[in-house]
Design a protein around this motif. Structure first.
Motif, mmCIF file in Angstrom:
data_model
loop_
_atom_site.group_PDB
_atom_site.id
_atom_site.type_symbol
_atom_site.label_atom_id
_atom_site.label_comp_id
_atom_site.label_asym_id
_atom_site.label_seq_id
_atom_site.Cartn_x
_atom_site.Cartn_y
_atom_site.Cartn_z
ATOM 1 N N TYR A 1 40.040 23.328 31.933
ATOM 2 C CA TYR A 1 39.781 23.812 33.380
ATOM 3 C C TYR A 1 39.820 24.967 33.664
ATOM 4 O O TYR A 1 40.610 25.869 32.972
ATOM 5 C CB TYR A 1 40.593 22.676 34.337
ATOM 6 N N THR A 2 39.236 25.399 34.958
ATOM 7 C CA THR A 2 39.465 26.711 35.427
ATOM 8 C C THR A 2 39.531 26.850 36.817
ATOM 9 O O THR A 2 38.900 25.863 37.630
ATOM 10 C CB THR A 2 37.812 27.383 35.478
ATOM 11 N N ARG A 3 40.299 27.581 37.411
ATOM 12 C CA ARG A 3 40.778 27.407 38.737
ATOM 13 C C ARG A 3 40.986 28.942 39.340
ATOM 14 O O ARG A 3 41.405 29.772 38.546
ATOM 15 C CB ARG A 3 42.428 26.961 38.829
ATOM 16 N N PRO A 4 40.161 29.188 40.337
ATOM 17 C CA PRO A 4 40.246 30.369 40.910
ATOM 18 C C PRO A 4 41.596 30.677 41.578
ATOM 19 O O PRO A 4 42.027 29.830 42.375
ATOM 20 C CB PRO A 4 39.327 30.644 41.785
ATOM 21 N N ARG A 5 42.338 31.737 41.507
ATOM 22 C CA ARG A 5 43.539 32.317 42.167
ATOM 23 C C ARG A 5 43.370 33.587 42.734
ATOM 24 O O ARG A 5 42.641 34.131 42.107
ATOM 25 C CB ARG A 5 44.827 32.224 41.237
ATOM 26 N N ALA A 6 44.045 33.926 43.868
ATOM 27 C CA ALA A 6 44.141 35.175 44.350
ATOM 28 C C ALA A 6 43.562 36.374 43.399
ATOM 29 O O ALA A 6 44.517 37.035 42.730
ATOM 30 C CB ALA A 6 45.473 35.510 45.065
ATOM 31 N N GLU A 7 42.423 36.674 43.583
ATOM 32 C CA GLU A 7 41.808 37.765 42.833
ATOM 33 C C GLU A 7 41.883 37.641 41.177
ATOM 34 O O GLU A 7 41.520 38.386 40.446
ATOM 35 C CB GLU A 7 42.393 38.991 43.042
ATOM 36 N N LYS A 8 42.058 36.400 40.647
ATOM 37 C CA LYS A 8 42.147 36.222 39.504
ATOM 38 C C LYS A 8 41.679 34.910 39.130
ATOM 39 O O LYS A 8 41.685 34.012 40.076
ATOM 40 C CB LYS A 8 43.745 36.075 38.813
ATOM 41 N N ILE A 9 41.376 34.519 37.788
ATOM 42 C CA ILE A 9 40.921 33.081 37.252
ATOM 43 C C ILE A 9 41.648 32.744 36.351
ATOM 44 O O ILE A 9 42.104 33.437 35.423
ATOM 45 C CB ILE A 9 39.342 33.306 36.795
ATOM 46 N N VAL A 10 42.395 31.365 36.320
ATOM 47 C CA VAL A 10 43.318 30.817 35.508
ATOM 48 C C VAL A 10 42.474 29.996 34.730
ATOM 49 O O VAL A 10 41.812 28.811 35.279
ATOM 50 C CB VAL A 10 44.412 30.111 36.271
ATOM 51 N N ARG A 11 42.559 29.795 33.471
ATOM 52 C CA ARG A 11 41.997 28.840 32.609
ATOM 53 C C ARG A 11 42.892 28.159 31.736
ATOM 54 O O ARG A 11 43.738 28.749 31.047
ATOM 55 C CB ARG A 11 40.974 29.459 31.588
ATOM 56 N N ARG A 12 42.868 26.893 31.611
ATOM 57 C CA ARG A 12 43.592 26.446 30.417
ATOM 58 C C ARG A 12 42.861 25.715 29.369
ATOM 59 O O ARG A 12 41.894 25.229 29.704
ATOM 60 C CB ARG A 12 44.099 25.022 31.465
ATOM 61 N N LYS A 13 43.137 26.259 28.428
ATOM 62 C CA LYS A 13 42.422 26.376 27.002
ATOM 63 C C LYS A 13 43.074 25.180 26.091
ATOM 64 O O LYS A 13 44.253 25.404 25.931
ATOM 65 C CB LYS A 13 42.073 27.483 26.441
ATOM 66 N N GLU A 14 42.418 24.514 25.266
ATOM 67 C CA GLU A 14 42.919 23.917 24.258
ATOM 68 C C GLU A 14 42.442 24.065 22.756
ATOM 69 O O GLU A 14 41.308 24.201 22.634
ATOM 70 C CB GLU A 14 42.622 22.308 24.636
#
Length: 59
Positions: free
Chosen positions: A27-40
């Motif tokens: 999944y990909t989630r936008p956070r304050a001026e950043k992008i957080v990605r969870r990778k497997e």
């Protein structure tokens, strides 16, 4: 004289568990001026969280 740069270590994400370089994005989630990605990892299934910052012109 050569313009090529040689890095002793390859760039990119490497699984700390098995050394594989192939990942699925869970999944990909936008956070304050950043992008957080969870990778497997495709090979062992270990999950890794990465944080990416957008590069661009700032005013």
């Amino acid at each position: 004289m050569s313009c090529q740069k040689t890095d002793p270590e390859p760039k990119g994400l490497v699984c700390p568990n098995c050394g594989c370089r192939h990942f699925y994005v869970v999944y990909t989630r936008p956070r304050a001026e950043k992008i957080v990605r969870r990778k497997e990892c495709r090979y062992c299934g270990r999950r890794i969280t990465t944080t990416e910052t957008a590069m661009g012109c700032r005013k």
